[in-house]
Motif scaffolding. Sequence first.
Motif, mmCIF file in Angstrom:
data_model
loop_
_atom_site.group_PDB
_atom_site.id
_atom_site.type_symbol
_atom_site.label_atom_id
_atom_site.label_comp_id
_atom_site.label_asym_id
_atom_site.label_seq_id
_atom_site.Cartn_x
_atom_site.Cartn_y
_atom_site.Cartn_z
ATOM 1 N N GLU A 187 42.895 82.551 39.280
ATOM 2 C CA GLU A 187 43.655 83.701 39.773
ATOM 3 C C GLU A 187 45.139 83.367 39.876
ATOM 4 O OE1 GLU A 187 42.038 85.049 43.466
ATOM 5 O OE2 GLU A 187 40.056 85.495 42.609
ATOM 6 N N ARG A 188 45.445 82.187 40.385
ATOM 7 C CA ARG A 188 46.849 81.784 40.488
ATOM 8 C C ARG A 188 47.470 81.599 39.103
ATOM 9 N NH1 ARG A 188 45.284 77.928 44.531
ATOM 10 N NH2 ARG A 188 45.973 76.228 43.176
ATOM 11 N N ALA A 189 46.681 81.066 38.187
ATOM 12 C CA ALA A 189 47.188 80.867 36.822
ATOM 13 C C ALA A 189 47.518 82.204 36.159
ATOM 14 C CB ALA A 189 46.169 80.104 35.991
ATOM 15 N N MET A 190 46.769 83.246 36.504
ATOM 16 C CA MET A 190 47.038 84.561 35.923
ATOM 17 C C MET A 190 48.397 85.112 36.354
ATOM 18 S SD MET A 190 44.431 85.015 33.988
ATOM 19 C CE MET A 190 44.370 83.230 33.826
ATOM 20 N N LYS A 191 48.939 84.582 37.438
ATOM 21 C CA LYS A 191 50.248 85.028 37.942
ATOM 22 C C LYS A 191 51.362 84.064 37.541
ATOM 23 C CE LYS A 191 47.889 86.992 41.974
ATOM 24 N NZ LYS A 191 47.685 86.887 43.440
ATOM 25 N N ALA A 192 51.003 82.970 36.891
ATOM 26 C CA ALA A 192 51.977 81.951 36.504
ATOM 27 C C ALA A 192 52.696 82.354 35.217
ATOM 28 C CB ALA A 192 51.272 80.612 36.310
ATOM 29 N N PRO A 193 53.828 81.718 34.938
ATOM 30 C CA PRO A 193 54.570 82.043 33.710
ATOM 31 C C PRO A 193 53.921 81.428 32.471
ATOM 32 C CG PRO A 193 55.699 80.305 34.902
ATOM 33 C CD PRO A 193 54.566 80.762 35.779
ATOM 34 N N LEU A 194 52.685 81.853 32.221
ATOM 35 C CA LEU A 194 51.929 81.391 31.060
ATOM 36 C C LEU A 194 51.733 82.539 30.085
ATOM 37 C CD1 LEU A 194 49.119 79.407 32.917
ATOM 38 C CD2 LEU A 194 50.799 78.388 31.370
ATOM 39 N N ALA A 195 51.751 82.222 28.812
ATOM 40 C CA ALA A 195 51.468 83.243 27.796
ATOM 41 C C ALA A 195 50.040 83.745 27.976
ATOM 42 C CB ALA A 195 51.650 82.658 26.403
ATOM 43 N N PRO A 196 49.777 85.014 27.672
ATOM 44 C CA PRO A 196 48.420 85.554 27.829
ATOM 45 C C PRO A 196 47.355 84.734 27.123
ATOM 46 C CG PRO A 196 49.968 87.332 27.447
ATOM 47 C CD PRO A 196 50.735 86.056 27.262
ATOM 48 N N ALA A 197 47.686 84.211 25.956
ATOM 49 C CA ALA A 197 46.698 83.417 25.214
ATOM 50 C C ALA A 197 46.343 82.139 25.966
ATOM 51 C CB ALA A 197 47.237 83.074 23.824
ATOM 52 N N ARG A 198 47.294 81.565 26.677
ATOM 53 C CA ARG A 198 47.022 80.353 27.447
ATOM 54 C C ARG A 198 46.247 80.680 28.724
ATOM 55 N NH1 ARG A 198 52.476 76.606 26.436
ATOM 56 N NH2 ARG A 198 52.192 76.535 24.161
ATOM 57 N N ARG A 199 46.508 81.819 29.296
ATOM 58 C CA ARG A 199 45.722 82.250 30.453
ATOM 59 C C ARG A 199 44.262 82.431 30.052
ATOM 60 N NH1 ARG A 199 49.752 87.026 32.720
ATOM 61 N NH2 ARG A 199 51.486 85.662 33.360
ATOM 62 N N ARG A 200 44.052 83.043 28.893
ATOM 63 C CA ARG A 200 42.670 83.243 28.434
ATOM 64 C C ARG A 200 41.982 81.904 28.175
ATOM 65 N NH1 ARG A 200 44.747 87.997 26.243
ATOM 66 N NH2 ARG A 200 45.539 86.954 24.381
ATOM 67 N N ALA A 201 42.739 80.930 27.661
ATOM 68 C CA ALA A 201 42.148 79.612 27.422
ATOM 69 C C ALA A 201 41.686 78.986 28.736
ATOM 70 C CB ALA A 201 43.160 78.700 26.726
ATOM 71 N N LEU A 202 42.468 79.145 29.790
ATOM 72 C CA LEU A 202 42.062 78.623 31.096
ATOM 73 C C LEU A 202 40.838 79.372 31.628
ATOM 74 C CD1 LEU A 202 45.468 78.051 32.912
ATOM 75 C CD2 LEU A 202 43.827 76.302 32.236
ATOM 76 N N GLN A 203 40.815 80.679 31.429
ATOM 77 C CA GLN A 203 39.636 81.450 31.840
ATOM 78 C C GLN A 203 38.400 80.976 31.092
ATOM 79 O OE1 GLN A 203 41.606 85.390 31.081
ATOM 80 N NE2 GLN A 203 40.640 85.960 33.014
ATOM 81 N N TRP A 204 38.570 80.728 29.794
ATOM 82 C CA TRP A 204 37.450 80.223 28.974
ATOM 83 C C TRP A 204 36.946 78.897 29.536
ATOM 84 C CZ3 TRP A 204 37.033 75.605 26.327
ATOM 85 C CH2 TRP A 204 35.927 75.483 25.471
ATOM 86 N N LYS A 205 37.869 77.985 29.843
ATOM 87 C CA LYS A 205 37.484 76.679 30.386
ATOM 88 C C LYS A 205 36.721 76.847 31.696
ATOM 89 C CE LYS A 205 37.603 72.153 31.005
ATOM 90 N NZ LYS A 205 36.727 71.252 30.212
ATOM 91 N N ALA A 206 37.179 77.755 32.553
ATOM 92 C CA ALA A 206 36.512 77.978 33.836
ATOM 93 C C ALA A 206 35.105 78.523 33.640
ATOM 94 C CB ALA A 206 37.341 78.945 34.686
ATOM 95 N N GLU A 207 34.950 79.479 32.741
ATOM 96 C CA GLU A 207 33.627 80.064 32.497
ATOM 97 C C GLU A 207 32.681 79.033 31.883
ATOM 98 O OE1 GLU A 207 32.699 82.873 33.624
ATOM 99 O OE2 GLU A 207 34.642 83.734 34.144
ATOM 100 N N MET A 208 33.182 78.214 30.967
ATOM 101 C CA MET A 208 32.340 77.190 30.347
ATOM 102 C C MET A 208 31.922 76.133 31.365
ATOM 103 S SD MET A 208 31.716 77.963 27.214
ATOM 104 C CE MET A 208 31.111 76.413 26.571
#
Length: 382
Positions: free
Chosen positions: A219-240
């Motif tokens: 959730e915090r990463a979604m508010k960070a200055p990260l590109a959307p593609a990098r946010r999705r990569a973190l979400q993927w890692k969390a789900e896996m």
Amino acid sequence: MRIYWIVLALLFPLLSRAQAIQSCDPSPESLVDNRSVAQLRELIQTKNFKGLEDALEDRLKRYEAGQYSDLALFLLIDGAVSSADASFDPILKQWIAERPRHLMARIVRANYHIGVAYKKRGSAVANQTSSEQFAAMGAEFAKAFTDLKVALEIRPNSPLAIAGLIQIARATGGRPAALGWIEEAERRDPANLSARWVAIKALDQRWGGHPEDIDFLVERAMKAPLAPARRRALQWKAEMTQGDYFYSMSKENTKAIVHYRKAASLCASSDALWKLSSAAYDLENWAVVIDSVSEFLVLKPDAQRAYARRGWAKESLNRLPDAIPDYEKAAALGDDWAQNKLGYLLMTGNGVNKDIPRARKLFEAAAAQGNQHAPANLASIR
């Protein structure tokens, strides 16, 4: 014109999904650049310290310019040294002796010692791990900590150094230490990816973390200055990570399926799709097996076992005629299970015309690969 709209309607869901899953950075299909890892290992083995520094500093400059992710650099270094090759120890020691204040030299050697630490600990659970193993792990972590401390003196906002400290915290300080270091990483470099990536693993339930910790981190990463593609990569890692826990540790396959399915929806990921099919296979949810393997084969069209798995799922739903082409494909690609299975169908004439000579060839091919059932089937037709 009507046919055009029908075709477009059929393709639109696939096109929409393709667009949605092509924008993860890094892509799960290319997390590790194996060619670059091999090159880095060769530079270490040949003591080409100048080449090492040039290669790593070039990537570091590209990261600073926003053209390369810190995670890609972390995974490159980790891939090169985490195997804990004992021959690297004196070489890295020499590199540090020659360049004691070189950031990447310290990062590389720290990751090496972290790999050695986990190797010395072993993979058994804590109550099956000796005090000697823990002591050996601690000694290596102490070496890594020294290098990481120097790295942070050289570059206080280095996410690579903090990622290393989180790796150590995973096995020593546990959840509180990991949470503390990720907060520090977010403060020092709000756009970091590597520290967050490592923290997700450190906060896995198998290491004493909680799902809420991972959710909060994401959730915090979604508010960070990260590109959307990098946010999705973190979400993927969390789900896996959470899917793996439910599948491998707690054996809650229904929950695992939820996480693997979400991961597969975020990024093009053969890993997520295969694990989704595995969890569904164990539950005998054949429809999900067929769907997930079909998507997997788009990414891995030559995966022999995938055709065999999809064929068996179809046969389990009494769709043997649909299963046979999958068995044929898997057998042609060299899958021994499919070779034996198809040979049996040809021997018995179940769903296909009897063909004893071809059945014999398939049994022979399967037996040559060590299939345990093929020799008996072969003997029955001799």
